[in-house]
Design an enzyme around this catalytic site. Structure first.
Site, PDB file in Angstrom:
ATOM      1  N   HIS A 104       0.825  -1.200   0.000  1.00 51.98           N
ATOM      2  CA  HIS A 104       0.000   0.000   0.000  1.00 51.98           C
ATOM      3  C   HIS A 104       0.866   1.261   0.000  1.00 51.98           C
ATOM      4  O   HIS A 104       0.558   2.244  -0.699  1.00 51.98           O
ATOM      5  CB  HIS A 104      -0.915  -0.028   1.223  1.00 51.98           C
ATOM      6  CG  HIS A 104      -1.789   1.170   1.359  1.00 51.98           C
ATOM      7  ND1 HIS A 104      -1.642   2.077   2.380  1.00 51.98           N
ATOM      8  CD2 HIS A 104      -2.819   1.625   0.599  1.00 51.98           C
ATOM      9  CE1 HIS A 104      -2.544   3.033   2.246  1.00 51.98           C
ATOM     10  NE2 HIS A 104      -3.265   2.786   1.184  1.00 51.98           N
ATOM     11  N   GLU A 106       2.091   1.716  -3.494  1.00 49.61           N
ATOM     12  CA  GLU A 106       1.031   2.233  -4.362  1.00 49.61           C
ATOM     13  C   GLU A 106       0.990   3.756  -4.306  1.00 49.61           C
ATOM     14  O   GLU A 106       0.892   4.441  -5.336  1.00 49.61           O
ATOM     15  CB  GLU A 106      -0.311   1.635  -3.932  1.00 49.61           C
ATOM     16  CG  GLU A 106      -1.517   2.206  -4.667  1.00 49.61           C
ATOM     17  CD  GLU A 106      -2.716   2.386  -3.757  1.00 49.61           C
ATOM     18  OE1 GLU A 106      -3.310   3.482  -3.766  1.00 49.61           O
ATOM     19  OE2 GLU A 106      -3.074   1.437  -3.032  1.00 49.61           O
ATOM     20  N   HIS A 107       1.074   4.321  -3.111  1.00 52.05           N
ATOM     21  CA  HIS A 107       1.090   5.776  -2.951  1.00 52.05           C
ATOM     22  C   HIS A 107       2.312   6.394  -3.629  1.00 52.05           C
ATOM     23  O   HIS A 107       2.203   7.416  -4.317  1.00 52.05           O
ATOM     24  CB  HIS A 107       1.105   6.151  -1.468  1.00 52.05           C
ATOM     25  CG  HIS A 107      -0.231   6.084  -0.800  1.00 52.05           C
ATOM     26  ND1 HIS A 107      -0.781   7.134  -0.103  1.00 52.05           N
ATOM     27  CD2 HIS A 107      -1.142   5.077  -0.709  1.00 52.05           C
ATOM     28  CE1 HIS A 107      -1.967   6.797   0.385  1.00 52.05           C
ATOM     29  NE2 HIS A 107      -2.199   5.534   0.034  1.00 52.05           N
ATOM     30  N   GLU A 154      -4.118   8.016   7.185  1.00 47.70           N
ATOM     31  CA  GLU A 154      -5.102   7.096   6.605  1.00 47.70           C
ATOM     32  C   GLU A 154      -5.400   5.943   7.565  1.00 47.70           C
ATOM     33  O   GLU A 154      -6.545   5.513   7.705  1.00 47.70           O
ATOM     34  CB  GLU A 154      -4.575   6.563   5.271  1.00 47.70           C
ATOM     35  CG  GLU A 154      -5.577   5.718   4.515  1.00 47.70           C
ATOM     36  CD  GLU A 154      -5.070   5.286   3.148  1.00 47.70           C
ATOM     37  OE1 GLU A 154      -5.718   4.428   2.519  1.00 47.70           O
ATOM     38  OE2 GLU A 154      -4.018   5.796   2.705  1.00 47.70           O
TER      39      GLU A 154
END
Length: 428
Positions: free
Chosen positions: A60, A63-64, A140
């Protein structure tokens, strides 16, 4: 380059074609008549299930970071490129895959392919971006922890597969794991997992296959290590990942109690998955479903109640989720357990099954009107199933599910050890 081969040329779908590029990158397209859009997804066979405790959240995080800039484009350039043509652009990470996707006018597809190819092949992953994005991801995670539905589903997965296991860990990581990840670890993860043989480019809309293949070949030139490599897949290995029963409660200052009650389900390649889909839809897939009618309409115990099934390469889960006031928790659980016991004992009625099949068929066919949905179906079929199942075949399998099939699956699945996750104020 292999010759594109039509997969399905009639009925509800357009022309589906596939090309395997040198190095193993797969390109699949579906040509849709009567639309002016094109949707592209770059699907990579890596997710949180590929991490260990040290790298928890790395997929994740990466991905950012792939949005943060390349040698050719800054982070702002990447954002502006699609915004100025009115495109939609995003990404997501799951337990077993990561996807970068865009939807644009058909004339702007070359731009979308070029931007995504640049991101996937040329991201810099600079230290300053790692540090800046670390704080974003920590925010997040905090936001995720404030959402009771997210918390209860993470707790349910942890109960099912165990804390610290590939499927039991949350996708985003923890405050501790994200704070400890280094730039070198993320960059090494990128070089290890982002390779032609682990990647599928899926495109649907007003497109021509050979032109798409040329665009992808240019945009992904130099992607990953060279040489011919067989695609890497998480197809069923023959050894099921064990699912455990259990109960866990987490006390949080929410207004409602949220719970997920479930059990071990089916792998994603299991032949009974269509019968299980009909079962879960009839149980809690809409306002006419058995649980919605009994829990909400007749007894007023909860505002929302729903059923779901999740399928992975070597495991699966089935469950019922609901949110209610704390004083109604015990009564809600009692009703849900009673209804599940009735299904195990007697299955579904023909009328319930008919409605369940109808919802599955309608949801599938209505989704075909959108190029993004077709693109997702193509990408997932190629990446995780390694075969494209024509829509007509899926509809046939749904339509041929019988009450006997559902009764057998209900006995097999709903008789598994119970998993119960509860989150909320004074949860028990």
């Amino acid at each position: 380059m292999s010759t594109p081969a039509p997969v399905d040329t009639h009925g509800l779908t357009g022309l589906v074609r596939r090309t395997l590029l040198p190095g193993g990158l797969r390109v699949v397209t579906e040509q849709m008549a009567g639309v002016r859009s094109a949707s592209i997804g770059v699907w990579v066979n890596v997710g949180s299930a590929d991490e260990d405790d040290v790298l928890h959240g790395c997929s994740h995080f990466l991905e950012h970071l792939l949005f943060k800039g390349t040698a050719r484009r800054s982070a702002l350039d990447i954002s502006v490129a699609l915004d100025e043509v009115g495109g939609e652009f995003n990404a997501f990470t799951a337990k077993e895959l990561t996807c970068f996707h865009a939807r644009v006018l058909d004339d702007d597809l070359p731009l979308a392919v070029d931007v995504l190819g640049d991101m996937l092949t040329g991201s810099l992953i600079e230290s300053v971006d790692v540090e800046a994005e670390r704080d974003v991801i920590l925010d997040e995670i905090a936001m995720h922890d404030d959402d009771p539905d997210d918390v209860v589903h993470d707790l349910f997965a942890e109960l099912a597969w165990g804390a610290g296991t590939a499927l039991g860990r949350g996708i985003a990581g923890t405050e501790e794991s994200i704070s400890a990840l280094t730039r070198d670890q993320v960059e090494r993860f990128y070089r290890t997992h982002y390779r032609p043989a682990t990647t599928v480019v899926a495109v649907a809309g007003n497109v021509e296959h050979d032109a798409v293949v040329e665009l992808v070949a240019r945009a992904f030139e130099g992607y990953g290590p060279g040489g011919e490599e067989a695609p890497v897949s998480r197809l069923h290995t023959g050894a099921d990942v064990a699912v455990r029963g259990g109960l866990a409660t987490v006390e949080r200052p929410f207004e409602q109690v949220n719970l997920v009650l479930g059990a071990e389900g089916l792998r994603r390649d299991h032949p009974d998955r269509f019968a299980l889909g009909a079962l879960t839809t009839a149980l809690g897939g809409g306002t006419s479903s058995r649980l919605f009618q009994e829990v909400r309409e007749r007894r007023g115990l909860a505002y929302s109640v729903y059923s779901f099934s999740s399928h992975h390469a070597d495991s699966g889960l089935v469950g019922i989720g609901l949110g209610c006031l704390p004083q109604r928790l015990d009564a809600s659980l009692e009703v849900v357990r009673e209804e599940l016991a009735k299904v195990v004992e007697g299955g579904l009625t023909e009328e319930e099954l008919r409605r369940g099949r109808g919802q599955l068929r309608g949801g599938l066919v209505l989704g075909l009107e959108d190029s993004g949905s077709r693109m997702s179906r193509l990408g997932k079929s190629e990446l995780v199933h390694e075969a494209y199942l024509p829509v007509e075949e899926v509809l046939t399998r749904i339509e041929t599910v019988t009450t006997e099939d559902v009764a057998r699956v209900a006995r097999d699945v709903l008789s598994n050890p119970e998993i119960l996750a509860v989150v909320g104020p004074a949860a028990r």
